[in-house]
Design a protein around this motif. Structure first.
Motif, PDB file in Angstrom:
ATOM      1  N   ARG A 167      43.902  31.536  79.957  1.00 16.53           N
ATOM      2  CA  ARG A 167      42.436  31.772  79.630  1.00 16.53           C
ATOM      3  C   ARG A 167      42.091  32.367  78.163  1.00 16.53           C
ATOM      4  N   PRO A 265      46.039  35.363  82.462  1.00 13.67           N
ATOM      5  CA  PRO A 265      45.126  36.547  82.998  1.00 13.67           C
ATOM      6  C   PRO A 265      45.535  38.121  82.887  1.00 13.67           C
ATOM      7  N   ASP A 283      33.975  34.968  78.761  1.00 15.46           N
ATOM      8  CA  ASP A 283      35.145  34.541  79.605  1.00 15.46           C
ATOM      9  C   ASP A 283      35.152  33.018  79.509  1.00 15.46           C
ATOM     10  N   GLY A 285      37.384  29.035  79.560  1.00 18.61           N
ATOM     11  CA  GLY A 285      38.800  28.272  79.834  1.00 18.61           C
ATOM     12  C   GLY A 285      38.841  27.358  78.720  1.00 18.61           C
TER      13      GLY A 285
END
Length: 299
Positions: A167, A265, A283, A285
């Protein structure tokens, strides 16, 4: 003909991969193009940087589109209506210029070769030479993580396969930093000790991204450019130091001033306790490459 293109934000360097490592994230700009035989050029822009960009053929998406058409010896249409919606902040080290250039080249491909799959190798070549930074442009074309460099007039690119669990975090300040200014402060000579440390980190970065995320803190350590740019973005440098001291694999994104982190994470969890006043946290991806979402009303 109507075309819609979607292109991701990108981060470059990832610490030690200066001018060669790039990564796309799931944060996108979109542009819609209507093509006609006549009518001239019209440009509408909403979102980030809308008040800063031109509304004519010098708009970076249109300029790149027209450049690509000339490369392919395709006449420019007489009518072009571009509607661009930007969500990627400008001058923050998140590849907004590369996104615009790649978007324009992809739209040109849709005009020149209707119905064909995007020739990503060709798009990489054209957009990288236009942008001058194949790390951002290559990542925007292909998505995921890449290594890319320019050898003469040829762009070389290696696609990496980042671990699926990775991530990302972006801490975006309101401050703008121009790439030219960030390059101007870099020294022409580095010490042997720093060169060796940089080589070790850069060599381990692909392994860390693909198979050994536990190595990311060490593999994102930089001795070449980030420290020298600290004077241009002191708050970003301070945040970077706080994140890394907490075990978060953090870097300056491109030329800055965004601070970028990548990891599992559990590696990013500690970022929640790190003070980041003055920064907008996002946040993220890992993102896909440029996409032509529709090609309607051809012919």
């Amino acid at each position: 003909m109507r075309l819609t293109v979607r292109v991701p934000a990108t981060t470059a360097n990832l610490g030690p991969g200066f001018d060669c490592a790039g990564l796309a994230v799931d944060w996108f700009d979109e542009a819609h193009l209507e093509v006609a035989d006549s009518g001239g050029v019209r440009v509408e822009v909403t979102g980030q940087g809308a008040h800063q960009v031109p509304r004519d053929e010098s708009h970076l998406v249109l300029a790149s589109l027209l450049h690509a058409l000339r490369r392919w010896d395709v006449p420019s249409p007489g009518g072009l209506v571009l509607r661009a919606h930007n969500t990627i902040p400008h001058s923050r080290g998140l590849g907004s210029s590369a996104a615009a250039i790649v978007a324009g080249c992809a739209l040109a491909h849709g005009i020149a070769f209707p119905g064909r799959e995007l020739d990503r190798a060709e798009l990489t070549q054209i957009s990288s030479l236009l942008e001058g930074h194949p790390d951002n442009a290559g990542a925007a074309v292909w998505g995921g993580a890449i290594l890319a460099w320019i050898d003469g007039e040829q762009v070389e690119l290696i696609r990496l396969r980042p671990a699926g669990e990775l991530r990302c975090l972006a801490f975006v300040p309101d401050l703008e930093v121009r790439t030219a200014g960030a390059r101007a402060v870099l020294p022409d000579v580095v010490t042997r000790k720093d060169a060796v440390a940089q080589a070790i980190a850069a060599a381990s970065l692909p392994l860390a991204l693909e198979q050994r995320p536990d190595l990311l803190l060490a593999a994102t350590r930089d001795r070449l450019h980030q420290f020298h740019r600290a004077e241009l973005m002191p708050s970003s440098w301070a945040l970077l130091q706080r994140l890394r001291a907490s075990g978060v694999p953090a870097t300056i994104s491109g030329a800055g001033p965004t601070v970028f982190a990548i990891g599992l994470p559990e590696q990013l969890e500690a970022a929640g306790a790190v003070e980041h006043d003055g920064f907008h946290r996002r946040d993220l991806g890992i993102g896909k490459g440029v996409q032509l979402l529709d090609q309607l009303d051809r012919g």
